[in-house]
Scaffold this active site. Sequence first.
Site, PDB file in Angstrom:
ATOM      1  N   HIS A 167      26.003  -6.515   1.208  1.00  0.00           N
ATOM      2  CA  HIS A 167      25.287  -6.400   2.474  1.00  0.00           C
ATOM      3  C   HIS A 167      24.066  -7.297   2.405  1.00  0.00           C
ATOM      4  CE1 HIS A 167      23.247  -5.029   5.973  1.00  0.00           C
ATOM      5  NE2 HIS A 167      22.325  -4.347   5.321  1.00  0.00           N
ATOM      6  N   HIS A 220      20.905  -9.483   5.052  1.00  0.00           N
ATOM      7  CA  HIS A 220      20.323  -9.718   6.384  1.00  0.00           C
ATOM      8  C   HIS A 220      20.221 -11.229   6.608  1.00  0.00           C
ATOM      9  CE1 HIS A 220      18.684  -5.621   7.662  1.00  0.00           C
ATOM     10  NE2 HIS A 220      19.362  -5.397   6.565  1.00  0.00           N
ATOM     11  N   ASP A 261      39.699 -20.840   6.785  1.00  0.00           N
ATOM     12  CA  ASP A 261      40.010 -20.876   5.351  1.00  0.00           C
ATOM     13  C   ASP A 261      39.849 -19.494   4.710  1.00  0.00           C
ATOM     14  OD1 ASP A 261      40.752 -23.524   4.827  1.00  0.00           O
ATOM     15  OD2 ASP A 261      38.685 -24.194   4.622  1.00  0.00           O
ATOM     16  N   HIS A 309      22.350  -4.708  13.553  1.00  0.00           N
ATOM     17  CA  HIS A 309      21.958  -4.582  12.168  1.00  0.00           C
ATOM     18  C   HIS A 309      22.306  -5.885  11.405  1.00  0.00           C
ATOM     19  CE1 HIS A 309      21.875  -1.694   8.441  1.00  0.00           C
ATOM     20  NE2 HIS A 309      21.415  -2.865   8.150  1.00  0.00           N
ATOM     21  N   TYR A 360      45.795 -23.447  -2.815  1.00  0.00           N
ATOM     22  CA  TYR A 360      44.426 -23.908  -3.037  1.00  0.00           C
ATOM     23  C   TYR A 360      43.905 -23.396  -4.370  1.00  0.00           C
ATOM     24  CZ  TYR A 360      39.393 -24.604  -2.353  1.00  0.00           C
ATOM     25  OH  TYR A 360      38.079 -24.980  -2.494  1.00  0.00           O
TER      26      TYR A 360
END
Lengths: 240, 240, 240, 240
Positions: free
Chosen positions: D99, D101, D124, D175, D232
Amino acid sequence: MTTAVPESLRQEVLQANLAIPQVGLATLTWGNVSGVDRDAGVFVIKPSGVPYADLTLDHLVTVRLHDGAVVDGDLRPSTDTETHRCLYLAFPSIGGITHTHSTHAVAFAQARRDIPVLGTTHADTFNGPVPVTRDLTKEECAKDYEYNTGHVIVDLLDGQDEKAVEVPAALVAGHGPFTWGSDARKSLEHAIICEAVADIALHTMSLSPTTPPPRHLLERHYTRKHGPDAYYGNPGPVMP
Amino acid sequence: MTTAVPESLRQEVLQANLAIPQVGLATLTWGNVSGVDRDAGVFVIKPSGVPYADLTLDHLVTVRLHDGAVVDGDLRPSTDTETHRCLYLAFPSIGGITHTHSTHAVAFAQARRDIPVLGTTHADTFNGPVPVTRDLTKEECAKDYEYNTGHVIVDLLDGQDEKAVEVPAALVAGHGPFTWGSDARKSLEHAIICEAVADIALHTMSLSPTTPPPRHLLERHYTRKHGPDAYYGNPGPVMP
Amino acid sequence: MTTAVPESLRQEVLQANLAIPQVGLATLTWGNVSGVDRDAGVFVIKPSGVPYADLTLDHLVTVRLHDGAVVDGDLRPSTDTETHRCLYLAFPSIGGITHTHSTHAVAFAQARRDIPVLGTTHADTFNGPVPVTRDLTKEECAKDYEYNTGHVIVDLLDGQDEKAVEVPAALVAGHGPFTWGSDARKSLEHAIICEAVADIALHTMSLSPTTPPPRHLLERHYTRKHGPDAYYGNPGPVMP
Amino acid sequence: MTTAVPESLRQEVLQANLAIPQVGLATLTWGNVSGVDRDAGVFVIKPSGVPYADLTLDHLVTVRLHDGAVVDGDLRPSTDTETHRCLYLAFPSIGGITHTHSTHAVAFAQARRDIPVLGTTHADTFNGPVPVTRDLTKEECAKDYEYNTGHVIVDLLDGQDEKAVEVPAALVAGHGPFTWGSDARKSLEHAIICEAVADIALHTMSLSPTTPPPRHLLERHYTRKHGPDAYYGNPGPVMP
C-alpha cells in the site's frame, strides 16, 4: 560469417544499457539497447527481464541479423529483439537501437500524436516531428508480433534510409519510442532527447502556442549540428 | 591588452558549468556559462559539446570581446559564444551569462509567452515578467546567427543596461532562456530561479488565477533584496 | 529572563533546516525553520541567505519573542523572522515553524486558492482545507511587512489557537506556505505534507473529480491520527 | 499452528519496505508491504509510523491471519494491517501486499476514476483498467474501518480470485492504491507499475487521445508476459 563480436561493441552495448536507469528513462527492466556489427552479420542486445543492477557483460546476447538465431549467450534475448532486427535490416545506416517506455514519449505514443517541432531543442536533433506509426493489425499482432512492430516503423518511413537519418526516432502507436543512431551510444542519446523534447512539448502545448517557430530558425539549428556545414561540438564522446 | 585571465575567474566559470547538471538544468551537454574580465577584454566560456563529467579547467576557452577571436584554449568554444559576446558588448553591467534548455523556461520560450509575475518568488529576483524576444528574421538566421540571437535580446531591452539589471533574464523565442548577473555564479543562480518560477507559473496558470498579486507586495519583495534599502542575506556566496 | 537555549533545541532547528533541501522543498536558500523555547522567551532561527550546505550550529540566530531583538548569533536572522515571531505570539500551541517556497503549495498561494480536502492523504494531517490569506494592504506592505505577513495568517484563523492545531498550515496569498507544529521537526513534517497534498490535488483536479469524498471517511482518518482515540504510529521520531 | 516465520520471508518483507522510498513511492512513512506464510497462518508487516531509515528486521510484526492477533513483535503493526488481512483471506492467490500514497495513483483514487488501459505499458501487467472502489459507508467507517477498506476491494472484484490475478491492483476511493502479487516483492513491483501507468495516463489524457488502442495489441502484450504462452524474461528476481 564469423560471430566473434569485438569487445568494444559488447562494452558499448553494456554501458548504454546500464545508462538507461541512470538517465531516468526506465522503470524496472523496461528498456533495452543493441548495437550491430554488420561485417559479422550480428547484433548484441540486452537479455530479457534482467535488472540493470545485475547486468554484466556475460549476460549480453548475440543475435544473427539474417535469421534472428542466438549465436552467443546463455540467456533469452530481449523480447523486442525481432523489432531491432527488422530495423537493422531495413535501414543500413542504423548502428544501434534503443527502446524505452519513458513517460512523456509514451504519452505521445498512447495518444497517437507526433511529437511536434516546437523549438530549437527539438530541431537540434530531429529534422521534423517524431512520427507515430499506424496501429498493428490483428494479423500483425497474432504472428511475428515483434518483427511487425519494426515493420510499422519501416512503413512509416516508407523504408527510406534517409528518413531514418533525418529523424532517428519513431513512436509505435499505443506502445512507445524506438530511437536509433550510428551506434548504440548515439541511439541512447536520441532516446534521452526524444523524452526531453516530449516533456517540453507537453508543457508548451499547455500554454496554447499560436504560431509554430519559423522554418528558417529550425533549419539553422539542424544544419549547425548535422551535415557538411555542421560546426557544433568537439571531438570525443557525448555519453551521459 | 593582455589575455591573462585570473585563475579565480576560470575556476568560477568551471564550477558554474559543472553545477548546471547538478542543479538539474541540463540534458546531455545543453547549457553553458561564461564570465567576463572587462579589464583584459576577454571572457571565459565552456567548449562546445564537451560532457560536464569530463570538463576540466584545461578545456575552457578564452575569447576576445571586441572581435570574438579565441585567445586561449585548444577546443572550439560553445556555439553560443557569439550570443554571449553580443550581450557583454551591449550591457556593461553584465559580468557572467548562463544559457540552458531547462524544461519549463523553454516551454514559455516555445509558446512565445513571457513568464508572468505571479508572486513573490518571482518578484524576489525579477522586477517584471521574464520577457520573450521576437522571432529572428530569415536574414538574421542566415548570417551571424548566434550573434543575432544576442541582438534580439538587446532589441527586447531597447539596449538599456538598467533593464538588464532589473530583469536579468530573457527568453529567445522558440529557443530558450539566457540569464546574466554580476558574475558567472550569479548568472547561474538566475538560471535556477528562472526555471523555478517558470515551473511554478505553469502550475499556477493551471489553477486559473483571477487577479494578479498587488503591485505593492511585489515591489516590497524586490526592494528588500535589491537596491539601497535591501536587507536580505548575509555576506558570503550563495552557490548551489 | 534567560536566553540560554538548550543545545537540543539548537540541534533540532539545525537538522530541520538542513533537511529542507534534502526533502526537495527548497531552491537555493529559500526556506527556513525555527523552534521556540517559551520558558526562555526566545526562538532559534536560520540566518538570512546562508546556503544550506554551509549552515552550522554557529550560524543560528536566537531572537527574543517579545520584541524581536537578536540575543545570540553573529549573523542577521532570516528576513521572515518577524513572521515567525508574530505566529508564536498569536498561537501558544506552536512550538516550531517552517516556511518554504515549495512548487505546488506556492502555485495554490499564487492562484489564491485553498488546497482542498480531496482525500485521506490530506485528512490524515489537516482537518480541513489549507486556507489562503487575504492580500496584504499597501500599508501592511509599507511598514512592518514581515510581521504583517504573520498577521494575515492570524486574521485568517481568527486568532484561534484551536484552528492552528486543526490545520497546521496556511498559504500567504501571492507568496507561499507557512506550516507549524509542536516543535521544529513537526513543522517541517507539515511542510512536506503540505507540498505533497498540493501536488496530488493539482493532479486530481486535472481529472475533474465530481463529488468530494464523504466527510465520514475524512473524519475517520483525521481522528485515527489525532486526539484521544488516535491509534496511528509507534513511539519515536518521524524525521525525514 | 506455528508462528515461526521463515527468515527468508522476513528478509523479503524488510527489503520490500526499504525499497518503497528508494523507488520514490513514499512521503515520510506513508506506505507498507506485507508477505504471508499461509502454512503458518500468519503474515509479516511493517510497524506503524516507523521511518524507513530506522526500520530493521526486529521491528517487523507478525500477525495471525484468522483473527488479526499480533503473535510476534514489540511494536504496533501498520494501521492498514486489517486491510491486508481482509485481502489475504478473500484471495488465496495473494502472497504479498503493498500500500502506498504514490502521487499519480492517489490522484486517480481521489478523482474516483479507474486508471484506463491506454497502451502496452499498462497491458504488460494489468489485464484491464485498475479499478476504483465505491465509497465506504458511514457504518463501514465507524466500525472495523481498516478491515472494511479491504472489503470494498473484495466487493469490487466480486470476491473472485481470478480477477485479483488478472489485475493485481485497485484504488480505494478517496484514499489510494493497494497492489498485490505472488509474494511481497511482486506486490511492490505492481505498486511501482501502478504509479508509472497512472503518471503516463495523466499525460496521455492531457493530449486528448481519440480512440483506445486495439484490443488485440493489449492482449498480445498481456499474454506474452502471463499465462502458458508467456515468453518474457529470464529466471531470477526483478527487484528494483
